[in-house]
Scaffold this motif. Structure first.
Motif, short mmCIF file in Angstrom:
data_model
loop_
_atom_site.label_atom_id
_atom_site.label_comp_id
_atom_site.label_asym_id
_atom_site.label_seq_id
_atom_site.Cartn_x
_atom_site.Cartn_y
_atom_site.Cartn_z
N GLU A 4 -30.28 -102.46 76.70
CA GLU A 4 -30.82 -101.54 77.61
C GLU A 4 -31.73 -100.43 76.81
N ASN A 5 -32.94 -100.29 77.64
CA ASN A 5 -33.92 -99.24 77.03
C ASN A 5 -33.36 -98.00 77.22
N PRO A 6 -32.99 -97.07 76.27
CA PRO A 6 -32.31 -95.71 76.40
C PRO A 6 -33.28 -94.79 77.01
N TYR A 7 -34.54 -95.02 77.03
CA TYR A 7 -35.46 -94.05 77.49
C TYR A 7 -35.71 -94.33 78.84
N MET A 8 -35.10 -95.25 79.39
CA MET A 8 -35.56 -95.74 80.97
C MET A 8 -34.28 -95.11 81.74
N ASN A 9 -33.43 -94.47 81.23
CA ASN A 9 -32.22 -94.11 82.04
C ASN A 9 -32.75 -92.90 82.95
N GLY A 10 -32.31 -92.96 84.20
CA GLY A 10 -32.63 -92.03 85.25
C GLY A 10 -34.14 -91.99 85.55
N GLN A 11 -34.79 -93.00 85.31
CA GLN A 11 -36.35 -93.08 85.66
C GLN A 11 -36.58 -93.20 87.23
N ILE A 12 -37.30 -92.24 87.59
CA ILE A 12 -37.89 -92.26 88.97
C ILE A 12 -38.81 -93.54 89.30
N TRP A 13 -38.44 -94.46 90.18
CA TRP A 13 -39.21 -95.55 90.30
C TRP A 13 -40.19 -95.47 91.25
N PRO A 14 -41.45 -96.00 91.00
CA PRO A 14 -42.54 -95.72 91.97
C PRO A 14 -42.33 -95.99 93.29
N GLU A 15 -42.77 -95.53 94.27
CA GLU A 15 -42.96 -95.69 95.48
C GLU A 15 -43.63 -97.04 95.86
N LEU A 16 -43.03 -97.98 96.60
CA LEU A 16 -43.88 -99.09 96.74
C LEU A 16 -43.79 -99.66 98.22
N ASN A 17 -44.56 -100.34 98.59
CA ASN A 17 -44.55 -101.11 99.84
C ASN A 17 -44.87 -102.54 99.66
N ILE A 18 -44.21 -103.06 98.80
CA ILE A 18 -44.49 -104.52 98.48
C ILE A 18 -43.98 -105.45 99.66
N LEU A 19 -43.05 -105.20 100.35
CA LEU A 19 -42.82 -106.32 101.52
C LEU A 19 -43.70 -106.11 102.68
N TYR A 246 -35.22 -108.42 95.67
CA TYR A 246 -35.03 -108.40 97.18
C TYR A 246 -34.44 -109.79 97.49
N TYR A 247 -34.85 -110.96 96.63
CA TYR A 247 -34.01 -111.96 97.17
C TYR A 247 -32.52 -111.81 96.82
N GLY A 248 -32.05 -111.43 95.81
CA GLY A 248 -30.61 -111.24 95.51
C GLY A 248 -30.04 -110.19 96.49
N LEU A 249 -30.87 -109.16 96.72
CA LEU A 249 -29.93 -108.21 97.70
C LEU A 249 -29.90 -108.96 99.16
N ALA A 250 -30.77 -109.62 99.42
CA ALA A 250 -30.73 -110.55 100.65
C ALA A 250 -29.36 -111.30 100.80
N GLY A 251 -29.40 -111.83 99.47
CA GLY A 251 -28.04 -112.81 99.34
C GLY A 251 -26.86 -112.11 99.51
N LEU A 281 -35.38 -102.02 99.22
CA LEU A 281 -35.77 -102.23 97.78
C LEU A 281 -35.69 -100.99 96.90
N MET A 282 -36.42 -99.82 97.58
CA MET A 282 -36.47 -98.94 96.86
C MET A 282 -35.48 -97.71 96.62
N SER A 283 -34.24 -98.40 97.28
CA SER A 283 -33.09 -97.21 97.55
C SER A 283 -32.36 -96.65 96.18
N GLU A 284 -32.90 -97.54 95.16
CA GLU A 284 -32.19 -97.24 93.80
C GLU A 284 -32.76 -98.22 93.15
N ASN A 285 -32.34 -98.09 91.58
CA ASN A 285 -33.00 -98.95 90.36
C ASN A 285 -32.18 -100.21 90.55
#
Length: 342
Positions: A4-19, A246-251, A281-285
């Motif tokens: 796991e990338n140690p520098y990515m912990n707690g990253q704030i992911w970008p706001e996206l409207n993919i769907l 998205y696909y996995g969360l739907a399952g 999709l954007m609720s968490e990492n």
């Protein structure tokens, strides 16, 4: 081994409207798919907001391809006649600049299937390969320059077992064939040959419903066609990781409604594909960047101090270095007169 990338912990992911964008675009996805899953695939594409059309001959495809946003080739029910059609379809898609998703169903289970998949990949026109971990490993073993095939995969028929180091295999295969690779399993991996993402979503009951894997190929084709607005914000690997999430969360959400019952799950899954939105999709990492050792093989360090403080020259050198095989770049900006701030 992956990390796991140690520098990515707690990253704030970008706001996206993919769907939202995908549903607004309503991309036309042409499906050359197997006989078992046509209805399931069509319903699934409609549920996510895409427009499906099934095609079975080159004459028909010539009329459809000009309107298409993506093409899926799924070799599930393979025949020699279909192989010729696959090749015609690839040529037509290339002519009209339509991205092509290849689902190499069962290529780990038999030499003929694998040979067909390799021939299609060697055209150089495939935009994305999506398979289970056993299928992806079989392709990599066949194409690997080391030619050290490992037949330790498990599974029967077109089903595949878990494969050790699937993240590394996905990364290596993506670099080898110069297109993104998705390897699905208990944990899914996607790599565009530069970065690797793990997606730990889904539910085991999905493997008990015929068509969930094949539908994923079609869903990824729809997402791939909607990538353009994000190309300056996300790599294609990261973008596809969100599609997998998205696909996995739907399952997972469907199981909460249906319980672990294949028949009920199938209906609930379609409903969840239809109702999930970007807020979920954007609720968490939901995706996790991982590091594979190969990414550090050729480590290049430079800054403007190394090129007479010429920013544009540095960009050109880094681009040349990447094309020459650099797998990691450290931007080291240090000294008098160098760039400062954001």
């Amino acid at each position: 081994m992956t990390y796991e990338n140690p520098y990515m912990n707690g990253q704030i992911w970008p706001e996206l409207n993919i769907l939202e964008i995908l549903r607004q675009r309503n991309p036309l996805v042409i499906c050359i798919t197997n006989d078992v899953v046509r209805t399931f695939t069509a319903n699934g594409l409609l549920a996510i907001g895409a427009s499906p059309v099934m095609s079975e001959c080159s004459e028909d495809l010539k009329d459809l391809i000009v309107h298409a946003s993506a093409l899926l080739i799924n070799i599930g029910t393979l025949t020699p006649d279909k192989v010729s059609y696959y090749k015609d379809a690839i040529a037509l898609a290339k002519k009209h600049e339509v991205p092509i998703v290849l689902d190499p169903v069962g290529c780990h289970a038999g030499a003929y299937r694998l040979s067909v998949v390799l021939d299609l990949i060697k055209t150089g026109d495939i935009s994305l390969v999506r398979g289970n971990q056993s299928e992806i490993k079989a392709i990599y073993d066949a194409l690997s320059p080391n030619n050290q095939a490992n037949t330790s995969t498990t599974g029967k028929g077109v089903d595949g077992g878990q494969v050790e180091d699937s993240a590394i295999i996905a990364y290596r295969l993506a670099r080898l064939i110069n297109c993104p690779v998705v390897a699905t399993g208990e944990e899914d991996y996607v790599s565009d040959g530069t970065r690797v993402f793990a997606v730990p979503h889904g539910h085991p009951i999905m493997t008990a419903v015929t068509g969930t894997g094949c539908l994923l190929g079609a869903v990824l084709a729809a997402f791939f066609s909607a990538y353009y607005p994000y190309k300056n914000r996300l790599s294609i690997g990261e973008f596809l990781a969100y599609a997998l999430a998205y696909y996995g969360l739907a399952g997972e959400s469907a199981v909460q409604v249906s319980g672990v019952k294949p028949g009920s799950f199938s209906v609930a899954f379609m409903d969840r594909l239809y109702t999930l939105d970007d807020a979920v999709l954007m609720s968490e990492n939901h995706i996790r960047p991982v590091v594979v050792p190969d990414q550090l093989e050729v480590y290049f360090i430079s800054g403007t101090q190394d090129v007479e403080l010429n920013e544009h020259r540095l960009l050109s050198i880094v681009e040349d270095a990447c094309r020459g095989g650099v797998t990691c770049f450290q931007f080291r900006e240090k000294g008098a007169g160098t760039l400062v701030g954001q």
